[in-house]
Design a protein around this motif. Structure first.
Motif, PDB file in Angstrom:
ATOM      1  N   SER A 113       0.948  -1.437   0.071  1.00 44.59           N
ATOM      2  CA  SER A 113      -0.005   0.105   0.107  1.00 44.59           C
ATOM      3  C   SER A 113       1.013   1.049  -0.167  1.00 44.59           C
ATOM      4  CB  SER A 113      -0.958   0.021   1.285  1.00 44.59           C
ATOM      5  OG  SER A 113      -0.114  -0.241   2.324  1.00 44.59           O
ATOM      6  N   CYS A 114       0.620   1.983  -0.943  1.00 46.03           N
ATOM      7  CA  CYS A 114       1.532   3.326  -1.042  1.00 46.03           C
ATOM      8  C   CYS A 114       0.823   4.617  -0.714  1.00 46.03           C
ATOM      9  CB  CYS A 114       2.046   3.249  -2.569  1.00 46.03           C
ATOM     10  SG  CYS A 114       2.910   1.714  -2.962  1.00 46.03           S
ATOM     11  N   SER A 115       1.493   5.509  -0.020  1.00 46.69           N
ATOM     12  CA  SER A 115       0.884   6.859   0.110  1.00 46.69           C
ATOM     13  C   SER A 115       1.883   7.894  -0.432  1.00 46.69           C
ATOM     14  CB  SER A 115       0.656   6.751   1.605  1.00 46.69           C
ATOM     15  OG  SER A 115       1.814   7.100   2.186  1.00 46.69           O
ATOM     16  N   THR A 116       1.432   9.249  -0.086  1.00 45.61           N
ATOM     17  CA  THR A 116       2.445  10.120  -0.630  1.00 45.61           C
ATOM     18  C   THR A 116       3.768  10.177  -0.173  1.00 45.61           C
ATOM     19  OG1 THR A 116       0.276  11.398  -0.420  1.00 45.61           O
ATOM     20  CG2 THR A 116       2.288  12.653  -0.748  1.00 45.61           C
ATOM     21  N   GLY A 117       3.927   9.638   1.266  1.00 52.11           N
ATOM     22  CA  GLY A 117       5.325   9.732   1.788  1.00 52.11           C
ATOM     23  C   GLY A 117       6.018   8.266   2.104  1.00 52.11           C
ATOM     24  N   ASP A 118       5.201   7.323   2.003  1.00 54.42           N
ATOM     25  CA  ASP A 118       6.038   5.725   2.296  1.00 54.42           C
ATOM     26  C   ASP A 118       4.935   4.979   1.591  1.00 54.42           C
ATOM     27  OD1 ASP A 118       3.632   6.003   3.717  1.00 54.42           O
ATOM     28  OD2 ASP A 118       4.587   5.562   5.585  1.00 54.42           O
TER      29      ASP A 118
END
Length: 1169
Positions: A113-118
């Motif tokens: 799962s990918c977010s804006t910062g990690d």
């Protein structure tokens, strides 16, 4: 006529943007990210199953696990929810920023799962989520097919490829950097590709392809829009992309654009292909969800035995239907139309038409080269190519163009053109056959403006073909009726129902075939139709081959033309039957044709048929023809001859009798050795004829041209040898074995002759059986050896050892010839040929040394030493010296192997301590004559390096000084000079010495007296793996004590004591006070005393020893047994029972596990001692 068609199957509008879609792997559910909800649709009927509530903000991404058990959704509310396929939420976890994309590992079902910062990695068996920081916003992610790597696409134009633990392995930086953010990536799912291929779409408006290593495949493909989504078909053959151009487009797997799938009103944010299907679903900015079905049409062309068809939308494959050769032409653009004619091939691409020609006139040549390019865009329904023109058909209009793009002629028809075909003609003046929707059939010549109307039907034309002589026309109309017309008289010759395609045989005027309703129908002349089952469309008929198109593949079906041939034969139409047979019938059909023609007295046809049939005698025909020329006209006599040659002997005899030629009947029977029938025919009334018969029978038996019958007559007469000669020369093994089995074993001569013939005929089993019956063992052994049946030979030698030499010597020679030298050496040894055995071993050893295979050299020297010991009974002194020399060499080469690996190979598997010990052992044991292949430089160099590592600076300095005295290879020069200088900065001392276990003297690391203690001269015993000194002291028995007595004394139980006490007690406790333990007695050696005093033990000392502390090398005679006592009972030592080398037990066990044998003598571990 488009390359593919798209059908809009479903259109739904939501009030919010559709950001992502995911199919369940079996295709039954569609998950949609729309607004705050996750919507689940049933793909079968397009009905919504359930909207899922759980997120508090916009849902950006969804993904389904490969096993179909769960799916995940990620949202701007920074959370991930994992749902089961039954639509229950089972887990929720969060990141610090909004979630951008999610992807399930196809193998381990780990969720990225990918977010804006990690990005985080979660799997069901983990308690927590492993998170990894990244420097830029992640926009897209995807796992490789094997689940080993995860690719992340980022806003700064970087694709980062990570392993399963999240560590970066490859970094791909796009040239535009942050001005071309990566917006979508996808791995090609194809199982046929050798490499993992990653498609990358960025907002620099480029589509690129990369290997897992980060190497780019081909050049960037420029797009005219910002791509938002890239998605592969299940088998990886096509790509679907959508974005700011408000449409979804179809591309090849190499990125060539094929066309539009569906146009929308707003940006296309997501597109997915339903698993294992041609359905594409799009999601748009305005909330539209559209589902399209793609239908790919077949684009192909056929001329006689060449078939060209489109493959992968951009390639053309030309298939030779007879030889089945194929050639692929890569066009790298969408192929729209294909036409083929003689040596020409035309391919229409979106912006041009390419004209190819064959390199040569060879009918099987498959090499095409470009002849012309017509760089213009054309719209046409049908394309036809001729020798010098292309014909474009657009609805009612036909245009004829030269290869230089000049329009030469144009014809406008009164109705739509349904069918067009080139029917041949001189180059530049070919004829075309054209069928119209209104039923008109026209013939057009390329060089003539005026079409010729051949026929006018009442129904539309579906398929046409003209016979080879241009006299007949076959038409299939829209009602699937086949109509055949005479072109000249316009008369309808016949019609047949259930036809979908028709073709005339190109080699036979009167034959055509048509397909329909799953059947293939062949019609000859006006005979009834012959039917057989066949799938697909029949598109051509050449000789006996029918070309059939089934789904996408074309095949040539071989159809024997027997049925129509027999139809002609029944009507006595021999010439027509012969024409059909020429297209391809079986040998028995040719025989029947020849026979029927002969009986019908059509000698010409019979002669032609006999030439082809392998079973018909020609002379009967030539004889009949000659006699006919001479004026004979008795047809009954001709027929009698024909019957005779056909084997109808009794009918022939009756006809001969009827025509008054009894003598012919008689000579027929006698020539055929039918003596009984001949006697019946003559009857008892004619004694003269009976006498002639008897004489003939006797002569025939004597000078027989029928050897089998002759042999049988000899056998019945008891002439065995003559019968065996005939049978043997003709190779009739079955008859021969019958005779051999019936003969008595006392009849040696005929039996020996049988066996000889069996050997010649390579019937080894029969020959063996015969020799066994005779009891001739010598011959049997010889047979086994000659035929290389070694197993049988060995089993015979076991029972009869006197033949040992006859078997093992040739076996060893055979092994040596086949480069199996080790086995050959053992075989020579078994045969008692010791000199040859030693010679082979010495050669093997020499080769191993020359080739730097020191491990093998050590092993072979050990084997040599053991052979010398085996044969030391005969030449005792000399062989024992050799034994000791070879044992010494074996050990030197065995240890040198490790040094050679250290200096010559990039990696060493040995610990520094082991190499250090090995170098010291080797230098201590090298005499002035250094064995071939062993390098003192390598040894000193390795010792210098290891001494320095282990803090033995004095020894290192000594090694460098010694090296200066030797000739050093250039590759070591710099290293040694530098080492020699820098070692001087170290203290002139060694970290520790080496203790003697007998006198406890501390010995220097290198000893000029060899491997013995400098004080007591006791030889050191080394471990054969680590070359550490073992806590062993060799002892000798006092006079009068034998080996068996010594072993029985040691084996006596030691007086019982506690395990704890055993540690504290000295071995002397079991002795009288007056008698000291010779192992622990104080030594009165002066420093450097020159005489070695061995340990000698008495019976009482032997009794006091524990069996587990004593190791015995039980050498075979004439060597004496050697006894060793362990002074540190806690140190476990193992001795190999074959080579008597000592090892630390754990080292030995590890080495045995690695090699499955003793590392020194290679004795397999499961072999008994």
């Amino acid at each position: 006529h488009r390359s593919y068609m798209t059908w809009l199957l479903l259109l739904v509008r939501f009030p919010s943007i559709v950001y992502d879609l995911a199919f369940k792997p079996d295709g039954s559910q569609l998950i949609i990210a729309a607004g705050l909800r996750v919507l689940v649709y049933d793909t079968a009927d397009g009905a919504i199953i359930q909207p899922l509530k759980g997120h508090k903000d916009i849902v950006y991404c969804v993904a389904y696990a490969k096993d179909g058990k769960r799916f995940a959704s990620g949202s701007a509310d920074k959370s991930i929810i994992i749902w089961t396929s039954k639509l229950e939420g089972i887990l929720k976890y969060t990141h610090n920023d909004s979630i951008q994309c999610v992807a399930y590992n196809p193998v381990t079902h780990q969720l990225a799962s990918c977010s804006t910062g990690d990005f985080g990695l979660w799997s069901p068996e983990q308690k927590s989520v492993n998170k990894h920081k990244v420097s830029s916003k992640i926009t897209c992610c995807g796992w490789t097919n094997d689940g080993q790597y995860l690719a992340l696409g980022m806003m700064n134009g970087v694709v980062s490829i990570r392993n399963k633990n999240g560590e970066e392995r490859v970094k791909i930086e796009r040239p535009g950097g942050s001005s071309s953010p990566i917006w979508s990536i996808a791995w090609n799912p194809s199982k046929d590709e050798h490499n993992d291929i990653l498609a990358v779409a960025d907002w620099g408006q480029k589509l690129s392809f990369y290997q897992l290593s980060g190497k780019q495949i081909g050049k960037d493909r420029t797009l005219t829009y910002d791509p938002c989504c890239v998605s592969y078909f299940s088998k990886g053959e096509y790509i679907v992309m959508g974005g700011s151009d408000k449409q979804a487009s179809l591309y090849t797997k190499d990125g060539v654009r094929l066309g539009t799938i569906g146009e929308q009103n707003t940006w296309v944010w997501t597109c997915r292909v339903k698993p294992d299907s041609n359905y594409v679903v799009l999601g748009c900015q305005d909330g539209t969800i559209a589902c399209y079905q793609l239908i790919f049409s077949t684009v192909h062309g056929l001329y006689k035995d060449r078939y060209a068809y489109r493959d992968s939308m951009t390639d053309v494959i030309v298939q030779h239907l007879i030889t089945d050769q194929k050639v692929r032409i890569k066009c790298r653009e969408l192929v729209k139309k294909i036409a083929i004619y003689r040596n020409r091939l035309a391919i229409q691409l979106p912006e041009k038409i390419l004209i190819y020609e064959l390199y040569s006139d060879d009918s099987s040549d498959m090499h095409y080269r470009i002849k012309e390019k017509i760089c213009r865009k054309f719209e046409c329904n049908l394309l036809v190519v001729c020798s010098q023109h292309i014909i474009l058909c657009q609805e009612k209009r036909l245009q004829c163009m030269s290869f230089t793009s000049v329009r030469e002629k144009e014809w406008v028809m009164e109705s739509l053109i349904r069918y067009i075909k080139v029917i041949g003609g001189p180059p530049g003046r070919e004829g075309l056959l054209v069928g119209l929707k209104n039923g008109a059939i026209l013939k057009i010549f390329v060089d003539n403006l005026f079409p010729i109307t051949l026929l006018k039907l009442s129904t539309s034309v579906r398929c046409l073909d003209m016979s080879a002589s241009r006299n007949k026309l076959a038409v299939v109309d829209e009602h699937n009726t086949l109509l055949v017309y005479d072109i000249n008289s316009k008369e309808l010759l016949f019609q047949e129902p259930n036809a979908n395609s028709v073709a005339w045989n190109t080699q036979c005027e009167d034959m055509l075939c048509f397909s329909g309703n799953g059947y293939l129908n062949i019609k000859a002349s006006n005979f009834p139709v012959h039917q057989q089952k066949m799938q697909g469309f029949m598109v051509g008929y050449n000789g006996s081959k029918i070309f059939c198109l089934h789904v996408y593949s074309m095949s040539a079906v071989e159809v024997p033309q027997s049925a129509p041939m027999y139809q002609y034969l029944e009507r006595k139409m021999f010439k027509e039957a012969y024409q059909i047979a020429c297209l391809g019938v079986t040998d028995s059909d040719w025989r029947d044709l020849a026979t029927e023609a002969l009986e019908g007295l059509d000698f010409d046809t019979a002669k032609k048929a006999m030439f082809i049939s392998t079973h018909m005698p020609m002379f009967v025909l030539t004889d009949s023809q000659e006699r006919k020329k001479r004026g004979e006209s008795d047809n009954e006599l001709f027929l009698a001859d024909v019957y005779a040659y056909q084997g109808k002997f009794h009918e022939a005899a009756k006809l001969y009798k009827r025509t008054g030629h009894e003598s012919r009947a008689l000579s027929m029977y006698t020539d055929l050795r039918m003596f009984e029938y001949a006697k019946d025919f003559v009857g008892a009334t004619d004694p003269k004829s009976s006498r002639i018969l008897m004489t003939k029978q006797a002569d025939w038996a004597k000078s027989s041209k029928e050897p089998r019958a002759a042999a049988e007559m000899y056998l019945s007469a008891g002439e065995h040898l003559k019968a065996i000669d005939i049978i043997g020369e003709h190779g009739w093994a079955d008859m021969l074995i019958d005779i051999a089995r019936k003969l008595d074993k006392a009849e040696r001569e005929p039996l020996a002759k049988c066996a000889l013939y069996f050997t010649k005929l390579k019937h080894h089993g029969y020959a063996s059986e015969t020799y066994s019956k005779m009891g001739d063992l010598q011959a049997l052994v010889q047979l086994h050896v000659e035929t290389r049946h070694w197993e049988e030979a060995f089993s015979l030698v076991e029972k009869h050892p006197q033949f040992k030499n006859n078997v093992f010597v040739p076996y060893a020679q055979w092994l040596a010839e086949n480069d199996r030298f080790e086995e050959a050496q053992k075989a020579f040894h078994k045969a008692g040929r010791q000199n040859e055995a030693v010679k082979v071993l010495e050669q093997l050893t020499h080769n191993a040394v020359v080739e730097n295979r020191f491990n093998d050299a050590g092993y072979y020297y050990w084997m040599l030493s053991m052979q010398c010991l085996d044969i030391s009974e005969d030449q005792r002194g000399e062989m024992l010296k050799k034994f000791e020399r070879f044992q010494h060499l074996a050990e030197l080469y065995h240890v040198y192997r490790s040094i050679q690996r250290y200096t010559d190979e990039p990696f060493s598997s040995h610990m520094p301590e082991t190499l250090f010990n090995i170098c010291r052992f080797l230098l201590n044991n090298l005499t002035k004559d250094i064995p071939q292949g062993i390098s003192k430089v390598n040894t000193l160099y390795a010792l210098a390096k290891q001494s320095r590592k282990l803090g033995a600076y004095k020894l290192a300095r000594y090694s460098y000084e010694k090296l200066q005295e030797l000739h050093i290879p250039s590759r070591f020069q710099d290293s040694i000079e530098l080492g020699g200088l820098t070692i001087r900065s170290k203290p002139f001392q060694d970290s520790e010495g080496m203790m003697c276990y007998r006198c406890s003297t501390n010995n220097p690391l290198l000893n000029n007296q060899g491997s013995v203690c400098i004080n007591c001269r006791q030889p050191f015993i080394y471990s054969a793996s680590s070359y550490e000194v073992l806590p062993l002291v060799q002892f000798y028995l006092e006079e009068g004590i034998g080996d068996e007595e010594a072993v029985s004394l040691i084996d006596l139980e030691v007086p019982h004591m506690d395990q704890g006490d055993l540690q504290a007690m000295r071995m002397g406790d079991g002795l009288n006070d007056s008698e000291e333990d010779p192992f622990t007695a104080k030594m009165s050696f002066e420093q450097g005393g020159s005489n070695f005093v061995p340990v000698k033990v008495s019976r009482s000392v032997l009794r006091s020893m524990s069996r587990r502390d004593v190791l015995i090398k039980r050498w075979p005679r004439p060597l004496k047994w050697e006894y060793f006592r362990s002074l540190l009972p806690d140190v476990s030592i193992t001795m190999c029972p074959t080579c008597f080398k000592m090892f630390h037990s754990e080292d030995y066990e590890l080495l045995v596990l690695q090699h499955n044998c003793c590392p020194y003598c290679r004795r397999p571990i499961d072999e008994p001692n």
